[in-house]
Design an enzyme around this catalytic site. Structure first.
Site, PDB file in Angstrom:
ATOM      1  N   ASP A 197       1.724  -1.184  -6.001  1.00  0.00           N
ATOM      2  CA  ASP A 197       2.534  -0.067  -6.305  1.00  0.00           C
ATOM      3  C   ASP A 197       2.772   0.874  -4.983  1.00  0.00           C
ATOM      4  OD1 ASP A 197       3.774   2.065  -7.666  1.00  0.00           O
ATOM      5  OD2 ASP A 197       1.831   2.765  -8.550  1.00  0.00           O
ATOM      6  N   ASP A 254       9.578   2.728  -4.641  1.00  0.00           N
ATOM      7  CA  ASP A 254       8.398   2.625  -5.422  1.00  0.00           C
ATOM      8  C   ASP A 254       8.407   1.178  -6.114  1.00  0.00           C
ATOM      9  OD1 ASP A 254       6.529   2.624  -7.307  1.00  0.00           O
ATOM     10  OD2 ASP A 254       7.176   4.540  -8.375  1.00  0.00           O
TER      11      ASP A 254
END
Ligand SMILES: *[C@@H]1O[C@H](CO)[C@@H](O)[C@H](O)[C@H]1NC(C)=O
Ligand SMILES: *[C@@H]1O[C@H](CO)[C@@H](O)[C@H](O)[C@H]1NC(C)=O
Ligand SMILES: *[C@@H]1O[C@H](CO)[C@@H](O)[C@H](O)[C@H]1NC(C)=O
Ligand SMILES: *[C@@H]1O[C@H](CO)[C@@H](O)[C@H](O)[C@H]1NC(C)=O
Length: 467
Positions: A171, A348
């Protein structure tokens, strides 16, 4: 299904590749980026070692009706994941001029200096074979594919002594590492602190809010490694309780790769520690995300994999060392452009779709024939006429980056509907008005390189997915 997913992650499934580059190292800040990524001279490959039968293709069924379940869950998730974004981004307006890679004042950031590289200056730069030499490592990622949607990408981390393999969602939109440990309600494989001789409890609480709930536990420290790259004292959350948002996902924990200035733990990330300890051949990591295939995705620590790219890298300066945040200049439909001023895009890998400020999303769909807000699905959703041919691009650093329209098209809104749901959603209430979140839907088309040096920047090169 879960045990199958874990099986795929056995170290034997690790992908091998060798990459070499003849590009000169200009100085400490240079990174091993090949000048001619596809040429035989600058790279060669050892075929991927695959377990038989583990490669599954999940071709998207374009006529399958759109199922809003995951998108709605993700909206809840990012609302909390980006709950501090207003605070983090508030000093960023107006955005600094985007020419060059000038350092922007850090927003409440722990300054992480780009460590000098171990490689000798002016020596020819070589990215050595990853399983032989130090300085690079590849983490193979598994793509969780659900009804043709590439939901999330996760890979194996080794934690403790002797190492325990725990899978983590990779992430770039957050900066904490956490894994379940002694967690009664957690569904997936857990880390067992008592089986590690190097485990230490920092005696502090650890909590991060994601989704409608949170993960809580204690701040711990242990050896954390990807292949030969090991941080001896890596801080992480040993999570004893996680909300049920995480049920149904195949990964155990999460590896945050954004800047530690936004870490709830306040501790340097795994990647930052590797840089600080001068373990990396270059202060970069690169991400390849496959489309509709469980295997083949990867993160390259200290390296990039030219085999996964089809062309040159475009570099975009990072605005603030918090998220991997870059300025979004405009969005386009075919050659019609809607400029966007002062929009900060967080790159992201931990988000599936693409989210734009509501105003900009509305302008985008206004440029698409019969594009409209689809309040019947949810205020964040838009539909458009399925049978229209067009392309959508996001522009960074003055350059347009096209989406693959098979990623953008999320399927007909209903049975026999001629309206399709678009993969770009609006961020409304609860989000800063200047925030965009650029998830996997974009990154499947663009191999991404995250560079801590050069003032921090993000590079995009066309992905082999778009062959
Ligand atoms: C695609 O989805 C449609 C509608 O749900 C279904 O009728 C069709 O059989 C599916 N095709 C494939 C190849 O799965
Ligand atoms: C937001 O900030 C608060 C207070 O600093 C912190 O407790 C929380 O975990 C942060 N949320 C995220 C998602 O980082
Ligand atoms: C976009 O461009 C394509 C190719 O030139 C063309 O076929 C299509 O009609 C255009 N679509 C719109 C909405 O302008
Ligand atoms: C978009 O993705 C589809 C599905 O993977 C692929 O077949 C197609 O070639 C891609 N299109 C472009 C223009 O890259």
């Amino acid at each position: 299904m879960r045990s199958l997913a874990l099986l795929l992650l056995l170290p034997t499934a690790v992908s091998l590749y060798y990459a070499m580059s003849a590009a000169p190292l200009a100085g400490a800040a240079a990174i091993p980026v090949p000048t001619a990524p596809r040429s035989r001279r600058s790279s060669f490959i050892v075929p991927m070692k695959r377990r038989r039968g583990t490669t599954m293709l999940h071709t998207k069924n374009a006529s399958a009706v759109f199922d809003p379940t995951h998108a709605k869950e993700e909206l809840q998730m990012i609302l909390v994941k980006y709950q501090n974004a207003s605070k983090i981004l508030k000093n960023l307006l107006p955005l600094p001029p985007q020419d060059g890679v000038a350092e922007h004042p850090l927003i409440g950031a722990t300054p992480i200096a780009s460590a000098p590289l171990a490689t000798a200056q002016d020596a020819p730069l070589v990215i050595p074979p990853i399983l032989v030499a130090s300085g690079t490592a590849t983490m193979p990622l598994t793509d969780m594919v659900l009804d043709g949607l590439d939901v999330l990408y996760y890979g194996p981390l080794q934690i403790g002594t002797p190492p325990q393999t725990i899978t983590v969602d990779v992430d770039t939109g957050s900066a904490d590492l956490w894994v379940p440990a002694r967690c009664a309600t957690c569904m997936n494989k857990q880390f067992d602190p008592s089986a590690s001789t190097t485990y230490a409890d920092a005696g502090k609480q650890f909590a991060v809010s994601y989704g409608t709930g949170a993960v809580t536990g204690v701040l711990a420290q242990d050896v954390v490694a990807v292949q030969g790259l090991a941080v001896q004292k890596q801080a992480f959350g040993a999570v004893t309780s996680e909300s049920d948002d995480f049920d149904g996902y195949p990964n155990s924990g999460l590896l945050g790769l954004a800047f530690s200035s936004i870490a709830s733990s306040g501790a340097p990330t795994f990647f930052e520690n590797l840089i600080e300890e001068e373990q990396l051949a270059a202060p970069i990591f690169s991400v390849f995300l496959a489309r509709g295939e469980e295997t083949g995705s990867e993160v390259c620590f200290g390296c990039m994999n030219p085999v996964k790219t089809l062309g040159d890298i475009s570099w975009i300066p990072v605005i603030s060392k918090t998220y991997w945040s870059i300025a979004l200049d405009s969005v386009s439909v075919n050659s019609t452009m809607a400029p966007s001023t002062n929009v900060v895009a967080a790159i992201d890998t931990g988000t599936t779709l693409i989210y734009l400020p509501e105003q900009l999303a509305t302008e985008l769909y206004d440029m698409i024939p019969c594009g409209r807000q689809a309040a019947e699905i949810g205020p964040e959703f838009f539909t458009y006429c399925c049978d229209i041919d067009f392309s959508v691009s996001l522009s960074f650093g003055g350059e347009p980056f096209a989406l693959n329209m098979s990623d953008f098209n999320m399927g007909p809104a209903a049975d026999d509907s001629s309206s399709c749901v678009g993969g770009i959603l609006a961020l409304g209430q609860g989000f800063p008005s200047n925030l965009a979140i650029i998830g996997d839907e974009f990154l499947k088309s663009w191999y991404s390189i995250f560079d801590y040096a050069n003032g921090a920047r993000v590079g995009f090169a066309p992905s082999v997915n778009n062959r």
